[in-house]
Design a protein around this motif. Structure first.
Motif: not given
Length: 198
Positions: A42-43, A50-51, A36-37, A18-22
């Motif tokens: 991506r992740a 995520i939430y 966020v979607e 998630i961190v990498t995708a963001a």
């Protein structure tokens, strides 16, 4: 006996994904366009995942920046203040030129109107300032730095030009930029009874 999957490992893999995708999305499309979607897609996770860990996209990207700053721009202590400042500020300049720079720029802009971003940015900056002042305090004790220098102001003088030129894009930033800045800075910061920095 069959081995059961480790849920902690799975959670950590998802968290890092998630961190990498963001961060990747922010570098590609800019902070404002990241959702966020999109991060979840991506992740390869659900939005609710995520939430469960973060309240917003800004919080995800702040975790990324904290990790990147620790990895790439920590404060060295070799006993030579000028060399340590050059190493640290040059590393920071390289960080600004990387994908992490796009993330940091987005967070700084978001911090003007987003409380999560503002609190996170302030915390990261305060941590960096504390580390810089610790190194500068040690230099005062070894007579590499004037004992009467206001360390908060010293930090602003050293890092301000880089932030100004990078954020406002007022001038090109060659590799030797911080070397030139520090040479000018040390003219005023050197103890009065010691020779100029070379």
């Amino acid at each position: 006996m069959s081995r059961q999957p480790d849920p902690n490992r799975r959670n950590e893999q998802s968290r890092q994904a998630i961190v990498t995708a963001a961060a990747d999305l922010c570098a590609e499309v800019g902070f404002a366009a990241v959702t966020v979607e999109a991060i979840a897609a991506r992740a390869g996770v659900g939005k609710q995942t995520i939430y469960r860990w973060w309240p917003s996209k800004a919080a995800v990207l702040l975790e990324y920046m904290e990790r990147e700053r620790e990895r790439a721009a920590g404060f060295p202590d070799t006993g030579d203040l000028a060399a340590d400042l050059l190493t640290q500020t040059t590393a920071l300049q390289r960080l600004f030129d990387s994908d992490a720079g796009a993330v940091w720029r987005g967070l700084l802009i978001a911090a003007q109107s987003d409380d999560v971003a503002a609190d996170g940015v302030r915390a990261l900056l305060e941590q960096a300032i504390v580390e810089a002042k610790q190194r500068l305090t040690k230099a005062q004790g070894t007579d590499e730095l004037r004992s009467d220098a206001d360390l908060d102001m010293v930090v602003e003088i050293i890092f301000g030009p880089l932030y100004h030129a990078w954020l406002l894009r007022t001038r090109p930033l060659p590799k030797a930029y911080m070397s030139d800045v520090l040479k000018l800075v040390f003219e005023g910061l050197k103890p009065r009874d010691r020779p100029l920095i070379r």
